[in-house]
Write a protein that holds these residues in place. Sequence first.
Motif, PDB file in Angstrom:
ATOM      1  N   ILE A 140      76.414 -17.709  99.234  1.00 50.63           N
ATOM      2  CA  ILE A 140      75.808 -18.812  99.975  1.00 50.63           C
ATOM      3  C   ILE A 140      76.877 -19.841 100.283  1.00 50.63           C
ATOM      4  CG2 ILE A 140      74.094 -20.648  99.885  1.00 50.63           C
ATOM      5  CD1 ILE A 140      72.481 -18.820  97.987  1.00 50.63           C
ATOM      6  N   PHE A 141      77.109 -20.095 101.560  1.00 55.43           N
ATOM      7  CA  PHE A 141      78.086 -21.081 101.964  1.00 55.43           C
ATOM      8  C   PHE A 141      77.587 -22.483 101.648  1.00 55.43           C
ATOM      9  CE2 PHE A 141      81.361 -18.706 104.060  1.00 55.43           C
ATOM     10  CZ  PHE A 141      80.746 -17.524 104.424  1.00 55.43           C
ATOM     11  N   SER A 142      78.523 -23.369 101.402  1.00 54.28           N
ATOM     12  CA  SER A 142      78.138 -24.734 101.011  1.00 54.28           C
ATOM     13  C   SER A 142      77.403 -25.453 102.127  1.00 54.28           C
ATOM     14  CB  SER A 142      79.367 -25.532 100.588  1.00 54.28           C
ATOM     15  OG  SER A 142      80.307 -25.582 101.648  1.00 54.28           O
ATOM     16  N   ILE A 143      77.744 -25.133 103.375  1.00 57.49           N
ATOM     17  CA  ILE A 143      77.047 -25.722 104.521  1.00 57.49           C
ATOM     18  C   ILE A 143      76.127 -24.648 105.094  1.00 57.49           C
ATOM     19  CG2 ILE A 143      77.279 -26.771 106.790  1.00 57.49           C
ATOM     20  CD1 ILE A 143      80.073 -27.703 105.925  1.00 57.49           C
ATOM     21  N   ASN A 144      74.848 -24.874 104.986  1.00 55.53           N
ATOM     22  CA  ASN A 144      73.907 -23.849 105.405  1.00 55.53           C
ATOM     23  C   ASN A 144      72.561 -24.470 105.758  1.00 55.53           C
ATOM     24  OD1 ASN A 144      71.952 -23.755 102.975  1.00 55.53           O
ATOM     25  ND2 ASN A 144      73.945 -23.562 101.998  1.00 55.53           N
ATOM     26  N   THR A 145      71.694 -23.653 106.262  1.00 57.94           N
ATOM     27  CA  THR A 145      70.322 -24.059 106.553  1.00 57.94           C
ATOM     28  C   THR A 145      69.373 -23.017 105.980  1.00 57.94           C
ATOM     29  OG1 THR A 145      70.968 -25.159 108.606  1.00 57.94           O
ATOM     30  CG2 THR A 145      68.641 -24.629 108.349  1.00 57.94           C
ATOM     31  N   LEU A 146      68.349 -23.490 105.335  1.00 58.58           N
ATOM     32  CA  LEU A 146      67.258 -22.643 104.871  1.00 58.58           C
ATOM     33  C   LEU A 146      65.987 -23.109 105.558  1.00 58.58           C
ATOM     34  CD1 LEU A 146      67.938 -22.434 101.022  1.00 58.58           C
ATOM     35  CD2 LEU A 146      68.044 -20.536 102.652  1.00 58.58           C
ATOM     36  N   GLY A 147      65.102 -22.203 105.809  1.00 55.35           N
ATOM     37  CA  GLY A 147      63.869 -22.625 106.464  1.00 55.35           C
ATOM     38  C   GLY A 147      62.895 -21.492 106.651  1.00 55.35           C
ATOM     39  N   TRP A 148      61.961 -21.727 107.583  1.00 58.28           N
ATOM     40  CA  TRP A 148      60.869 -20.780 107.794  1.00 58.28           C
ATOM     41  C   TRP A 148      60.609 -20.570 109.277  1.00 58.28           C
ATOM     42  CZ3 TRP A 148      58.702 -18.709 103.406  1.00 58.28           C
ATOM     43  CH2 TRP A 148      59.007 -19.352 102.215  1.00 58.28           C
ATOM     44  N   TYR A 149      60.406 -19.324 109.621  1.00 55.84           N
ATOM     45  CA  TYR A 149      59.839 -18.937 110.900  1.00 55.84           C
ATOM     46  C   TYR A 149      58.459 -18.341 110.597  1.00 55.84           C
ATOM     47  CZ  TYR A 149      63.949 -19.307 113.993  1.00 55.84           C
ATOM     48  OH  TYR A 149      64.994 -19.750 114.771  1.00 55.84           O
ATOM     49  N   ARG A 150      57.675 -18.196 111.633  1.00 55.43           N
ATOM     50  CA  ARG A 150      56.408 -17.489 111.476  1.00 55.43           C
ATOM     51  C   ARG A 150      56.135 -16.630 112.697  1.00 55.43           C
ATOM     52  NH1 ARG A 150      52.137 -22.607 111.927  1.00 55.43           N
ATOM     53  NH2 ARG A 150      52.408 -23.000 114.170  1.00 55.43           N
ATOM     54  N   GLN A 151      55.345 -15.594 112.472  1.00 57.74           N
ATOM     55  CA  GLN A 151      54.976 -14.698 113.562  1.00 57.74           C
ATOM     56  C   GLN A 151      53.500 -14.375 113.453  1.00 57.74           C
ATOM     57  OE1 GLN A 151      57.358 -11.133 113.921  1.00 57.74           O
ATOM     58  NE2 GLN A 151      56.799 -10.909 116.070  1.00 57.74           N
ATOM     59  N   ALA A 152      52.760 -14.811 114.453  1.00 53.22           N
ATOM     60  CA  ALA A 152      51.335 -14.512 114.530  1.00 53.22           C
ATOM     61  C   ALA A 152      51.139 -13.175 115.244  1.00 53.22           C
ATOM     62  CB  ALA A 152      50.604 -15.626 115.271  1.00 53.22           C
ATOM     63  N   PRO A 153      50.009 -12.519 115.024  1.00 53.89           N
ATOM     64  CA  PRO A 153      49.755 -11.227 115.687  1.00 53.89           C
ATOM     65  C   PRO A 153      49.879 -11.338 117.201  1.00 53.89           C
ATOM     66  CG  PRO A 153      48.138 -11.619 113.978  1.00 53.89           C
ATOM     67  CD  PRO A 153      48.922 -12.882 114.099  1.00 53.89           C
ATOM     68  N   GLY A 154      50.687 -10.457 117.783  1.00 50.51           N
ATOM     69  CA  GLY A 154      50.841 -10.434 119.234  1.00 50.51           C
ATOM     70  C   GLY A 154      51.724 -11.526 119.801  1.00 50.51           C
ATOM     71  N   LYS A 155      52.366 -12.297 118.939  1.00 53.52           N
ATOM     72  CA  LYS A 155      53.220 -13.389 119.421  1.00 53.52           C
ATOM     73  C   LYS A 155      54.650 -13.226 118.914  1.00 53.52           C
ATOM     74  CE  LYS A 155      49.594 -16.854 119.959  1.00 53.52           C
ATOM     75  NZ  LYS A 155      49.192 -18.270 119.665  1.00 53.52           N
ATOM     76  N   GLN A 156      55.550 -13.972 119.540  1.00 54.28           N
ATOM     77  CA  GLN A 156      56.940 -13.937 119.115  1.00 54.28           C
ATOM     78  C   GLN A 156      57.124 -14.787 117.864  1.00 54.28           C
ATOM     79  OE1 GLN A 156      59.327 -15.158 122.525  1.00 54.28           O
ATOM     80  NE2 GLN A 156      59.640 -13.017 123.089  1.00 54.28           N
ATOM     81  N   ARG A 157      58.152 -14.465 117.137  1.00 50.67           N
ATOM     82  CA  ARG A 157      58.499 -15.254 115.965  1.00 50.67           C
ATOM     83  C   ARG A 157      58.959 -16.636 116.423  1.00 50.67           C
ATOM     84  NH1 ARG A 157      61.886 -12.408 111.173  1.00 50.67           N
ATOM     85  NH2 ARG A 157      60.271 -10.860 111.640  1.00 50.67           N
ATOM     86  N   GLU A 158      58.488 -17.673 115.730  1.00 51.39           N
ATOM     87  CA  GLU A 158      58.847 -19.038 116.118  1.00 51.39           C
ATOM     88  C   GLU A 158      59.298 -19.844 114.913  1.00 51.39           C
ATOM     89  OE1 GLU A 158      55.410 -21.052 117.693  1.00 51.39           O
ATOM     90  OE2 GLU A 158      54.292 -20.918 115.814  1.00 51.39           O
ATOM     91  N   LEU A 159      60.164 -20.803 115.163  1.00 50.03           N
ATOM     92  CA  LEU A 159      60.639 -21.679 114.104  1.00 50.03           C
ATOM     93  C   LEU A 159      59.515 -22.605 113.647  1.00 50.03           C
ATOM     94  CD1 LEU A 159      63.008 -22.895 112.413  1.00 50.03           C
ATOM     95  CD2 LEU A 159      63.332 -24.485 114.322  1.00 50.03           C
ATOM     96  N   VAL A 160      59.381 -22.737 112.342  1.00 51.82           N
ATOM     97  CA  VAL A 160      58.426 -23.675 111.762  1.00 51.82           C
ATOM     98  C   VAL A 160      59.162 -24.923 111.276  1.00 51.82           C
ATOM     99  CG1 VAL A 160      56.711 -24.051 109.954  1.00 51.82           C
ATOM    100  CG2 VAL A 160      56.904 -21.807 111.049  1.00 51.82           C
ATOM    101  N   ALA A 161      60.139 -24.721 110.416  1.00 49.78           N
ATOM    102  CA  ALA A 161      60.897 -25.839 109.873  1.00 49.78           C
ATOM    103  C   ALA A 161      62.173 -25.312 109.239  1.00 49.78           C
ATOM    104  CB  ALA A 161      60.076 -26.597 108.824  1.00 49.78           C
ATOM    105  N   GLY A 162      63.192 -26.171 109.222  1.00 45.18           N
ATOM    106  CA  GLY A 162      64.433 -25.832 108.556  1.00 45.18           C
ATOM    107  C   GLY A 162      64.987 -27.077 107.887  1.00 45.18           C
ATOM    108  N   ILE A 163      65.858 -26.870 106.914  1.00 44.79           N
ATOM    109  CA  ILE A 163      66.479 -27.996 106.240  1.00 44.79           C
ATOM    110  C   ILE A 163      67.917 -27.632 105.908  1.00 44.79           C
ATOM    111  CG2 ILE A 163      65.578 -27.270 103.969  1.00 44.79           C
ATOM    112  CD1 ILE A 163      65.374 -30.301 103.298  1.00 44.79           C
ATOM    113  N   THR A 164      68.825 -28.530 106.242  1.00 40.02           N
ATOM    114  CA  THR A 164      70.242 -28.247 106.012  1.00 40.02           C
ATOM    115  C   THR A 164      70.610 -28.479 104.549  1.00 40.02           C
ATOM    116  OG1 THR A 164      70.973 -30.509 106.439  1.00 40.02           O
ATOM    117  CG2 THR A 164      70.722 -29.066 108.346  1.00 40.02           C
ATOM    118  N   SER A 165      71.792 -28.028 104.190  1.00 39.67           N
ATOM    119  CA  SER A 165      72.274 -28.243 102.833  1.00 39.67           C
ATOM    120  C   SER A 165      72.449 -29.731 102.554  1.00 39.67           C
ATOM    121  CB  SER A 165      73.583 -27.489 102.617  1.00 39.67           C
ATOM    122  OG  SER A 165      74.478 -27.713 103.683  1.00 39.67           O
ATOM    123  N   GLY A 166      72.586 -30.527 103.608  1.00 38.96           N
ATOM    124  CA  GLY A 166      72.682 -31.971 103.442  1.00 38.96           C
ATOM    125  C   GLY A 166      71.332 -32.668 103.370  1.00 38.96           C
ATOM    126  N   GLY A 167      70.266 -31.877 103.485  1.00 36.75           N
ATOM    127  CA  GLY A 167      68.928 -32.431 103.329  1.00 36.75           C
ATOM    128  C   GLY A 167      68.262 -32.887 104.619  1.00 36.75           C
TER     129      GLY A 167
END
Length: 117
Positions: free
Chosen positions: A28-55
Amino acid sequence: QVQLVDSGGGLVQPGGSLRLSCAASGTIFSINTLGWYRQAPGKQRELVAGITSGGMPNYADSVKGRFTISRDRAKNTVYLQMNSLKPEDTAVYYCYYSAYLSPPQYWGQGTQVPVSS
């Protein structure tokens, strides 16, 4: 390589709350982003939220004010607190990791969140 294990999904009624967790391990690099995408049935995956290593968080407009993302740097774990859930939030939620500001590079296995009465 980065491994992501996400958990916490399950059936919830409209208006209810749920908390997702995702634990990251590996290189895991010190500078990174963790977060969540979601995919509903029949739809494309979309970003929900992300948070950087700096918060610094960012949210999709559809979840602002209802979802809160946070992370525990010591544990390399990210959390998504979801409140006031709606049927349209129904999806498989995938945790993601990206180094620096790159697009998602690794994904969790996904956790289902059905919102239904």
